[in-house]
Structures are given as C-alpha cells and as structure tokens.
Design an enzyme around this catalytic site. Structure first.
Site, PDB file in Angstrom:
ATOM      1  N   TYR A 177       9.720   3.637  -5.107  1.00  0.00           N
ATOM      2  CA  TYR A 177      10.604   3.041  -6.115  1.00  0.00           C
ATOM      3  C   TYR A 177      11.949   3.757  -6.213  1.00  0.00           C
ATOM      4  CZ  TYR A 177       7.113  -0.066  -8.095  1.00  0.00           C
ATOM      5  OH  TYR A 177       6.211  -1.068  -8.289  1.00  0.00           O
ATOM      6  N   LYS A 180      -3.159   9.692  -1.235  1.00  0.00           N
ATOM      7  CA  LYS A 180      -3.614   9.322   0.109  1.00  0.00           C
ATOM      8  C   LYS A 180      -3.196  10.462   1.034  1.00  0.00           C
ATOM      9  CE  LYS A 180      -5.207   6.165   3.024  1.00  0.00           C
ATOM     10  NZ  LYS A 180      -6.606   5.673   3.025  1.00  0.00           N
ATOM     11  N   ASP A 231      -7.869   4.475  -2.067  1.00  0.00           N
ATOM     12  CA  ASP A 231      -8.760   3.363  -1.701  1.00  0.00           C
ATOM     13  C   ASP A 231     -10.149   3.573  -2.299  1.00  0.00           C
ATOM     14  OD1 ASP A 231      -8.164   5.396   0.134  1.00  0.00           O
ATOM     15  OD2 ASP A 231      -9.231   4.429   1.766  1.00  0.00           O
ATOM     16  N   ASP A 279       1.427   1.368  -9.974  1.00  0.00           N
ATOM     17  CA  ASP A 279       1.744  -0.037 -10.206  1.00  0.00           C
ATOM     18  C   ASP A 279       0.519  -0.902  -9.918  1.00  0.00           C
ATOM     19  OD1 ASP A 279       3.326  -2.303 -10.675  1.00  0.00           O
ATOM     20  OD2 ASP A 279       3.881  -2.471  -8.565  1.00  0.00           O
TER      21      ASP A 279
END
Ligand code: NAD
Length: 370
Positions: free
Chosen positions: A127, A194, A227, A251
């Site tokens: 972002y 991640k 995930d 988000d």
C-alpha cells in the site's frame, strides 16, 4: 456521562456513507455524551466543490480535533489519489488499523464465540504505492539494476509494486498490538506473515515481532504463516485473540473475519496514530445501495462505540454495545443482511435500526435507574 464536550470531525463520505454516519451520529448523541461536530466533506462532494477529493481543510480539522467519525469514501478513478482513504491514513500517520471482530448472538454466522481483534499495519507494505509501470524509463533502470545485481533478466514489459516493510514500522505496530492486548486484558498476540518465502520483508516483520514479544512476558505470543492462518480461521476462529498483520494480509483477513461474524454490515474499525484517530467501518461506500435507506448501520454505530472508548466515555460505549447486541439478538429491527433470507419482507431500513438502538439504550437506562 462526562460534562466534557468532544470536538469531532464528521465526514459523511460517499454512497451509503451519509446514511450510516447519520444513524451513528444520532445514536452517539442519544448516549448523553456531548459532542460538537465539525462537518467536513471528502470524496465526491469535495471533488465537485473544491476540485480535490481530499481538501486541506479536512486534514486540518482532523488534526485540530484529533478525532474523526468517517463514512466510507469511493475510490476515485483518474484523480491524483490512488485512494482517499489510504491517503488520509498516510498523511495523518494513522499507522494502526484496529478491527474488532466479535460475533453477537443473532448475527448470521457458523460460529458462536468469535471475539478477536485485527491490528493491521496501515502505512507500509504494497500500500506504500511505490510502483514501476511497465515500459517506462524508471522501470528500465530497475530492470538493469536487477540484471546487474541478481543476474536475472526479466522481460521489458514487466511492472513492479514494492512491498515495503521497515524495522521501525513493524516495531510500532507490534508494540501497539501488545499494548492494546494488555490494556484490554487479552491473552494472546499472533503475528501473521509469509516469512518462509518473503525473507527480507516478512522475514524482517517476523524477527522484529519476536523481539517486541520478548518485552511482554505476560501475554502469549505465536506466529503463523498467512495461508495457515486462513485455514485455521475458517476451521476454528475461536482460538485467536489479537492478530497483528502487515497491511495487505490485514486487508484480506479483515474481510474474512467480517464474514465470520455476520458480514460487512456489522464489522467496525478505527485508524489510530499517535496524534489522532479516525473511526470508520470496514465496509466501503456500496454505491448501488446509496440513498435507499437499506444497508446496515451497525458497523458504523459500533465504530462510534470504539470512538467513545477512545474518548474515555466507557459507560456510554458499554451502553451502545449492549443496545446493539440486544437489537441483533431480537432480530426484529434489523436490516436484510441480518435476516435469515436476504429478501425477508420484515427487514427494516438504516434509520429504523438507529431508532431501535436508541430505544433500547433508553430502556436499558430506565432499567438501571429503576
Ligand atoms: P463495499 O464494502 O462498498 O460493498 C460490497 C458489498 O458489501 C455491498 O454490495 C453489500 O452487499 C455489502 N455491504 C457493504 N456495506 C454494507 C452494509 N453497511 N450493510 C449491508 N451490506 C453491506 O465494497 P466495494 O463495492 O468493493 O467498494 C465500493 C467503494 O468503496 C469502492 O470505491 C471502494 O474503493 C470503496 N471502499 C472504501 C473504503 C473506505 O472508505 N474505508 C473501504 C472499502 C472500500
């Protein structure tokens, strides 16, 4: 209720914004807390009047009042801003996006006891808006740098969006999550990343999160790959307490968690910095429902409840929350999204939900005084 008058910047926003913010404002007024509202227009109306969707006076008003209640703003196509909402967070350095996801009885959900809080980093990550368009001279320079330093030859028509994660940005958001957990008596903070793949961005996020966690031995800490988090959230969301995430995962996971508690119509939010705070729901401006008195104002009302807590008006915040919970549990004076079927003819409109919440607050107060 305190005698203090709270100066609040009031931004109706676009689409369904004016209806839901007005519903929330009426509920907040009915608590007995005193407010002085400074009306400020951002979005389409500001674009028409001032030639920009985010005029300076809006920012000045928020800086002066330090608190704003804001409706959703449509992302303009072809203006100088990627998103007015993102620009506002960046310009006011509202680095923490707080999104409590609590399931109230009556909400359409597969789960009973979801009560988790999302702390989303609001200023960095993808972002940040540092992008390189394919075919431009700057991108050609970047392609040369990559070829030179990494030995990777990428095709000329390649675009880039940079994932920006800093040590300082991570430290302050993770510290915010722990401080919030401590203040609210919560037990666990989960850092989401991640880092197995994104070693220098999420890897940094994870190592700083671990370091910050060592300063809070009273609160349990765990980390989880994003995930795996999604799978665990869908299977058993009750296991989570406070989640802290970089911007983009925050988000996606915010909307996932809104789905766990009954949908966007009931998911509130706040954007908080060291100097000021802007309270707004997770949902957007839903243009197709604008002006129909149809959508659910509860997400906006609960954002107002978070604002009351931020202002130290705890008693009023508790009153609003209890009244909303009772209206939802009864399931009578609720909008279509909280009915068993979306075309339920007994669904009421936006303003009627606000009336019902106010009526409940009055009743709760009479009961307490009897
Ligand atoms: P949206 O959240 O506006 O609407 C998606 C769908 O969610 C709606 O069609 C509706 O079915 C449901 N919904 C949303 N709010 C609801 C409510 N209060 N009650 C009941 N149902 C509700 O998402 P979108 O259509 O992707 O975005 C519309 C615009 O809003 C875009 O321009 C987007 O950029 C903007 N947006 C703004 C913000 C913000 O101001 N912070 C946040 C998200 C999206």
């Amino acid at each position: 209720m305190g005698e203090k008058i709270h100066d609040i910047t009031f931004i109706p926003g676009d689409g369904i914004g004016p209806e839901v913010t007005e519903a929330a404002r009426r509920v907040l007024e009915a608590t007995g807390v005193r407010f002085k509202w400074a009306l400020a227009h951002a979005g389409d109306r500001a674009q028409d009047r001032h030639g920009t969707p985010l005029p300076d006076y809006v920012l000045e008003s928020i800086r002066a009042n330090r608190v704003a209640l804001k409706g959703p703003i449509t992302t303009p196509i072809g203006s100088g801003f990627r998103s007015v909402n993102v620009a506002l967070r960046k310009l006011l350095d509202l680095y923490a996006c707080l999104r409590p996801c609590k399931r109230y009885p009556g909400a359409p959900s597969r789960y009973e006891n979801v009560d988790l809080v999302i702390v989303r980093e609001n200023t960095e990550d993808l972002y940040r808006g540092i992008e390189f368009q394919d075919g431009t001279p700057d991108t050609a320079k970047l392609l040369s740098l990559i070829a030179e330093t990494r030995g990777e030859t990428l095709g000329p028509n390649t675009g880039f969006s940079l994932k920006v994660i800093s040590e300082a940005g991570t430290r302050r958001i993770v510290s915010f999550a722990f401080e919030y957990a401590r203040a609210q008596g919560r037990k666990k903070v989960t850092a989401v990343h991640k880092a197995n793949i994104l070693k220098f961005s999420d890897g940094l996020f994870l190592s700083v999160a671990r370091e910050v966690a060592r300063g809070y031995t009273d609160i349990e800490f765990e980390d989880v790959i994003v995930d795996t988090l999604c799978m665990r959230l869908v299977r058993n969301p009750e296991q989570f307490d406070v989640l802290v995430l970089p911007n983009l995962y925050g988000d996606f996971v915010s909307e996932l968690c809104a789905g766990l508690i009954g949908g966007l119509g009931v998911a509130p939010g706040a954007n908080i910095g060291d100097e000021c705070a802007v309270f707004e729901p997770t949902h957007g401006s839903a243009p197709k429902y604008a002006g129909l008195n149809k959508v659910n104002p509860i997400a906006m009302i609960l954002s107002g409840m978070l604002m009351l807590r931020y202002l130290g008006e705890v008693e009023a915040a508790d009153l609003v929350e209890r009244a909303v919970a009772e209206v939802m549990a009864e399931g009578k004076w609720v909008t279509y999204d909280l009915k068993p079927h979306r075309d339920d003819a007994t669904a009421v409109g936006t303003s009627q939900v606000a009336d019902a919440v106010i009526e409940k607050m009055n009743r709760l107060r009479r009961k307490a005084n009897a």
